[in-house]
Scaffold this motif. Structure first.
Motif, short mmCIF file in Angstrom:
data_model
loop_
_atom_site.label_atom_id
_atom_site.label_comp_id
_atom_site.label_asym_id
_atom_site.label_seq_id
_atom_site.Cartn_x
_atom_site.Cartn_y
_atom_site.Cartn_z
N ASP A 1 29.74 -55.81 -36.81
CA ASP A 1 29.83 -54.50 -36.17
C ASP A 1 28.46 -53.84 -36.12
OD1 ASP A 1 32.47 -54.94 -35.99
OD2 ASP A 1 33.13 -53.36 -37.36
N ARG A 2 27.71 -54.06 -37.19
CA ARG A 2 26.37 -53.47 -37.25
C ARG A 2 25.49 -54.06 -36.14
NH1 ARG A 2 21.30 -53.52 -40.18
NH2 ARG A 2 21.58 -55.65 -40.83
N LEU A 3 25.62 -55.37 -35.95
CA LEU A 3 24.83 -56.02 -34.91
C LEU A 3 25.17 -55.44 -33.54
CD1 LEU A 3 22.84 -58.28 -34.12
CD2 LEU A 3 24.79 -59.80 -33.90
N ILE A 4 26.46 -55.27 -33.29
CA ILE A 4 26.86 -54.71 -31.99
C ILE A 4 26.31 -53.30 -31.83
CG2 ILE A 4 28.83 -53.98 -30.58
CD1 ILE A 4 30.39 -56.31 -31.73
N ALA A 5 26.41 -52.51 -32.88
CA ALA A 5 25.88 -51.14 -32.81
C ALA A 5 24.38 -51.16 -32.50
CB ALA A 5 26.15 -50.40 -34.12
N ILE A 6 23.67 -52.09 -33.12
CA ILE A 6 22.22 -52.19 -32.87
C ILE A 6 21.95 -52.56 -31.42
CG2 ILE A 6 20.17 -53.62 -33.36
CD1 ILE A 6 21.15 -53.76 -36.28
N LEU A 7 22.74 -53.49 -30.90
CA LEU A 7 22.49 -53.97 -29.53
C LEU A 7 22.85 -52.94 -28.46
CD1 LEU A 7 23.63 -57.70 -29.84
CD2 LEU A 7 21.29 -56.85 -29.68
N ILE A 8 23.81 -52.05 -28.76
CA ILE A 8 24.20 -51.10 -27.71
C ILE A 8 23.45 -49.77 -27.79
CG2 ILE A 8 26.49 -52.10 -27.34
CD1 ILE A 8 27.66 -49.76 -28.92
N THR A 9 22.88 -49.48 -28.95
CA THR A 9 22.20 -48.19 -29.12
C THR A 9 21.09 -47.93 -28.09
OG1 THR A 9 22.84 -48.00 -31.43
CG2 THR A 9 20.91 -46.77 -30.77
N PRO A 10 20.26 -48.94 -27.74
CA PRO A 10 19.20 -48.65 -26.76
C PRO A 10 19.70 -48.22 -25.38
CG PRO A 10 18.72 -50.68 -27.92
CD PRO A 10 20.12 -50.30 -28.29
N PHE A 11 20.98 -48.42 -25.08
CA PHE A 11 21.49 -47.94 -23.79
C PHE A 11 21.63 -46.42 -23.78
CE2 PHE A 11 23.42 -52.29 -23.15
CZ PHE A 11 22.60 -52.60 -22.09
N MET A 12 21.67 -45.84 -24.96
CA MET A 12 21.77 -44.38 -25.01
C MET A 12 20.43 -43.83 -24.55
SD MET A 12 24.74 -44.51 -26.06
CE MET A 12 25.28 -42.88 -26.45
N SER A 13 20.50 -42.84 -23.69
CA SER A 13 19.29 -42.38 -23.06
C SER A 13 18.43 -41.59 -24.03
CB SER A 13 19.68 -41.49 -21.89
OG SER A 13 18.53 -41.14 -21.22
N CYS A 14 17.30 -42.19 -24.46
CA CYS A 14 16.47 -41.53 -25.45
C CYS A 14 15.55 -40.51 -24.80
CB CYS A 14 15.64 -42.56 -26.22
SG CYS A 14 14.34 -43.28 -25.22
N SER A 15 14.89 -39.72 -25.66
CA SER A 15 14.08 -38.61 -25.15
C SER A 15 12.91 -39.08 -24.28
CB SER A 15 13.56 -37.78 -26.31
OG SER A 15 12.79 -38.58 -27.17
N ALA A 16 12.46 -40.32 -24.47
CA ALA A 16 11.33 -40.80 -23.68
C ALA A 16 11.71 -41.01 -22.22
CB ALA A 16 10.80 -42.11 -24.26
N ARG A 17 13.00 -41.14 -21.97
CA ARG A 17 13.44 -41.37 -20.59
C ARG A 17 13.64 -40.05 -19.85
NH1 ARG A 17 17.65 -46.11 -22.42
NH2 ARG A 17 16.44 -46.34 -24.31
N LEU A 18 13.69 -38.99 -20.63
CA LEU A 18 13.90 -37.67 -20.04
C LEU A 18 12.86 -37.32 -18.96
CD1 LEU A 18 16.04 -35.58 -20.71
CD2 LEU A 18 14.44 -34.51 -22.28
N PRO A 19 11.56 -37.56 -19.23
CA PRO A 19 10.57 -37.23 -18.19
C PRO A 19 10.84 -37.92 -16.86
CG PRO A 19 9.46 -37.69 -20.26
CD PRO A 19 10.91 -38.00 -20.47
N ILE A 20 11.35 -39.14 -16.92
CA ILE A 20 11.61 -39.87 -15.67
C ILE A 20 12.67 -39.12 -14.87
CG2 ILE A 20 12.28 -42.10 -14.68
CD1 ILE A 20 11.57 -43.39 -17.36
N TYR A 21 13.74 -38.72 -15.56
CA TYR A 21 14.82 -38.01 -14.84
C TYR A 21 14.32 -36.68 -14.29
CZ TYR A 21 17.51 -40.98 -18.06
OH TYR A 21 17.99 -42.01 -18.81
N ILE A 22 13.61 -35.96 -15.15
CA ILE A 22 13.19 -34.62 -14.74
C ILE A 22 12.29 -34.73 -13.52
CG2 ILE A 22 11.94 -32.54 -15.42
CD1 ILE A 22 12.93 -32.96 -18.25
N LEU A 23 11.35 -35.65 -13.59
CA LEU A 23 10.39 -35.81 -12.49
C LEU A 23 11.11 -36.20 -11.19
CD1 LEU A 23 7.44 -36.07 -11.55
CD2 LEU A 23 7.54 -38.46 -12.25
N PHE A 24 11.90 -37.25 -11.25
CA PHE A 24 12.53 -37.75 -10.02
C PHE A 24 13.60 -36.82 -9.49
CE2 PHE A 24 10.10 -41.44 -10.76
CZ PHE A 24 10.04 -42.13 -9.57
N SER A 25 14.36 -36.21 -10.41
CA SER A 25 15.41 -35.33 -9.87
C SER A 25 14.81 -34.03 -9.34
CB SER A 25 16.53 -35.09 -10.88
OG SER A 25 16.02 -34.75 -12.12
N ARG A 26 13.67 -33.62 -9.89
CA ARG A 26 13.04 -32.42 -9.36
C ARG A 26 12.59 -32.67 -7.91
NH1 ARG A 26 9.42 -30.62 -13.33
NH2 ARG A 26 11.21 -29.49 -14.09
#
Lengths: 87, 658
Positions: free
Chosen positions: B405-430
């Protein structure tokens, strides 16, 4: 009765824990042993139970609670009384 | 003894070890009000009255059985590293259960000092604790501390010194009844020849009787009989025997405020809507407040950029130098720093959720749903923390008992949108979705969650068949979030982000600037540069996704270093140092449209950015936590495939409608 049938705000005594030894051990570490007093805080979370075990708040899944045999403290006291009266 | 003393901090999860450790060492390790925040041991050195002490903060454990990584780590530390003193930190408001670990520590034979923490909380609950009675019952030194207010800090250090100076150490012994005591003495005699440390003999014997697999392997001794339940019960009975003389309830604290709150917050009908509302509030705060602050910051940056430009003109700098400074460095680094307010707001919100005690409830609320996917509700904690940053989030997957279960949790966690991806959304959606930025960003956050869930389902069917461990979780008491804790946590994140901007992003911006300004034969215009060639080489892969241009391709490759670099690369390519200003945005949009971007392909680009490979730091932590290159490479490759597939589907289906 088993713990999953327990009602809120009642206090119970654990009679038996029917789990594999690993799970038993983990429950023991959290204070759930035979003879422990537990109080049900909430049985209404949609699957899990929030219990007060030796002063700490523990959430247990249904898969565990249905394998824990308990006895209502209230009944136990009454039971003792009847024995005394009969004697 | 004035050499270096080793002092181990041990106690139940969430009893305040890290808070105390931070208070002594001035370290700023993360604390949170849920069990399992600290996953690795931390060391810090202090000097007290001329004595050097190394304090070791260990992850919280309920006992010393070998059932989790933390427990194994803790007990190995005590047995092998042999600290001079064990400081057993105890949550005073939860004395009875905490003392179970204390009795196990005493059995290990090391000198133990009890640090009764959270005395203030206990008092508020109407508990009176008779310290003298407790000392007497356990024959141990007991010190009252309040780690959050730095009360009793010196008393504890003084006690450590005195304990180390003591010649003899005479702890109490729990008597387990005739039968077990017989077995123990038989075993200790037997073990005495095995060259074990004398003071751990009894502990080893008891562990053998508890059928502790680790000790079995280590000692290779055969034991008949099953005593683990009796031994645990023996300890609890011992505690029950004296606890009523130690604790006095002055108030009827049968149902605490936390219990009443829990009845609502975890209610089967209300729990989920409340949780959704919480998450909406987190995002509203991140965008609304964050954007407002970013606007203010932008004014400062704009002025700074102009100043530097004037300065460069003033000193008559070479054209390439001013281009490097203005386009490369200020463009790249400034283009990222501008998002600092949004990120600070996001981490503030997450920190409030953690410190209040709500995070542990999330595991409970989501347990029913997660179980349908074959995961424990606890797997949801790393997922939520993943909105902040995958690196610490992946580490908290350690709270999952089951390795698969821990392995699965590790493998799926990066799909959660982290704060570093925020600038991409803000820039493109603006640029492409003005006025709907929040909606667009939210749709991407949601998509990340959905993909994580789908992937978890697939993994559960393939990687880890079988039952998920049922939920066992301690719920901490709710508390008012501490502004100081939050400030420290957010400041650490902000500092980290600035350091990253000043190092990785700074260097990356210079490199990007360089490969865009030159090719092998020297200085050239951007379309014939090395960077453009690299982008062009990759870009055919992205044609079905709608952004088969070299600029997007190059940004995505660079973004593997860290997803912020997607934006900083774009800034360098298009020479925009000031993304918040309207003038630049219009110009930027014109350039993006010229490169072939439409609303739809911009959205597909965001989807791809969301889902494609974790950044280098996240890959590093995946390698560390799974202890295998295989899983790290796997996560790199499979996320790339998932990202390509989903972005392709989004673009191709979108085309039917647009």
């Amino acid at each position: 009765m088993t713990l999953d049938q327990a009602v809120n705000s009642e206090t119970f005594i654990v009679k038996d824990i029917d789990q594999n030894s690993k799970m038993k051990k983990r429950l023991q570490d959290m204070g759930l042993t035979k003879g422990a007093r537990i109080k049900v805080i909430s049985n209404n979370t949609g699957g899990s139970f929030i219990l007060n075990v030796r002063g700490s708040r523990v959430a247990l899944g249904k898969a565990i609670t249905e394998h824990i045999q308990v006895e209502c403290l209230h009944d136990r006291v009454l039971g003792l009384k009847t024995v005394v009266q009969a004697g | 003894m004035s050499g270096n003393m080793k002092v181990a901090f041990i106690g139940n999860p969430n009893c305040g070890k890290t808070t105390l450790f931070n208070a002594y060492t001035g370290a700023k390790h993360k604390v949170g009000n849920w069990p399992g925040v600290t996953v690795e041991k931390k060391e810090g050195t202090i000097v007290y009255k001329g004595h050097k002490m190394t304090l070791v903060d260990l992850p919280g454990v309920y006992s010393l059985s070998p059932y989790s990584m933390e427990e194994i780590l803790t007990r190995e530390y005590i047995i092998d590293a042999s600290p001079d003193v064990v400081v057993n930190i105890i949550d005073a408001s939860n004395l009875e259960r905490n003392l179970y670990l204390t009795l196990q520590l005493i059995e290990l034979g090391k000198p133990v000092i009890l640090a009764l923490n959270m005395m203030d909380v206990a008092k508020n609950r109407g508990l009176i604790i008779h310290i003298d009675q407790l000392k007497e019952a356990l024959n141990l030194p007991v010190i009252e501390v309040i780690a959050t207010k730095k009360v009793g800090m010196d008393d504890l250090l003084q006690e450590i010194l005195e304990t180390v100076r003591q010649e003899s150490y005479d702890p109490i012994q729990v008597n387990y009844g005739e039968e077990i005591e017989m077995e123990i003495s038989k075993l200790t005699t037997q073990l005495g020849n095995k060259l074990l440390k004398q003071d751990t003999l009894r502990w080893h014997a008891i562990k053998l009787l508890e059928r502790d697999q680790e000790i079995y392997k280590k000692l290779n001794v055969q034991v008949i009989g099953h005593y683990e339940e009796d031994i645990a019960k023996g300890k609890y009975d011992y505690i029950s025997g004296f606890i009523h003389q130690v604790i006095e309830h002055t108030a009827d604290n049968d149902e605490t405020a936390s219990d009443r709150v829990d009845k609502v917050i975890t209610n089967r009908f209300a729990g989920l809507p409340i949780f959704m509302a919480m998450m909406l509030a987190v995002f509203a705060f991140t965008f609304k407040v964050g954007n407002y602050l970013a606007g203010l910051l932008d004014i400062v940056f704009g002025a700074f950029g102009d100043l530097v430009s004037q300065l460069l003109v003033g000193i008559d700098a070479a054209q390439w130098l001013s281009s490097l400074i203005v386009d490369g460095i200020i463009g790249g680094v400034g283009g990222i720093l501008i998002f600092l307010p949004n990120i600070a707001c996001l981490f503030t919100a997450i920190s409030i959720l953690e410190d209040s005690g709500y995070m542990a409830r999330v595991a409970l609320i989501m347990d029913k749903f997660m179980r349908k996917l074959g995961l424990s509700g606890k797997a949801f904690i790393p997922m939520i923390l993943g909105f902040g940053c995958s690196v610490p989030a992946i580490m908290t997957a350690r709270t999952l008992e089951d390795e698969r279960d821990r392995l699965i949790a590790i493998l799926i966690t990066p799909f959660m949108s982290c704060s570093a991806r925020l600038p991409i959304y803000i820039l493109f959606s603006r640029i492409f979705f003005p006025g709907n930025e929040v909606l667009i960003a939210f749709s991407l956050y949601l998509l990340g969650v959905v993909i994580a869930i789908l992937v978890a389902l697939i993994f559960k069917k393939t990687l880890s068949k079988g039952e998920t461990a049922p939920l066992i979780l301690e719920l901490p008491a709710y508390k008012k979030p501490s502004p100081l804790t939050i400030a420290i946590y957010v400041w650490e994140k902000v500092k980290g982000y600035m350091i990253k901007a000043g190092t990785v992003i700074f260097v990356a911006s210079i490199i990007i600037w360089f490969i865009l300004a030159f090719n092998l034969s020297g200085k050239t215009d951007i379309t014939h540069s090395i960077g453009a060639s690299i982008g062009q080489f990759i870009s055919p892969i992205f044609v079905p996704l709608g952004f088969g241009n070299w600029q997007a391709s190059l940004s995505l490759i660079a973004g593997i270093m860290g997803k912020e670099i997607v934006v900083s690369t774009m800034s360098v390519i298009y020479g925009i140092g000031d993304l918040m200003g309207d003038g630049d945005t219009t110009q930027f949009m014109a350039q993006l449209v010229a490169a072939g971007f439409t609303q739809l392909s911009a959205y597909a680009f965001m989807v791809f950015s969301l889902l494609y490979t974790p950044c280098v730091a996240a890959l590093g932590v995946i390698k560390k936590e799974t202890n295998s290159w295989k899983w790290m490479i796997f996560s790199f490759v499979y996320q790339l495939a998932v990202a390509w597939l989903v972005a392709m589907v989004v673009y191709q289906i979108g085309r039917l409608f647009v």
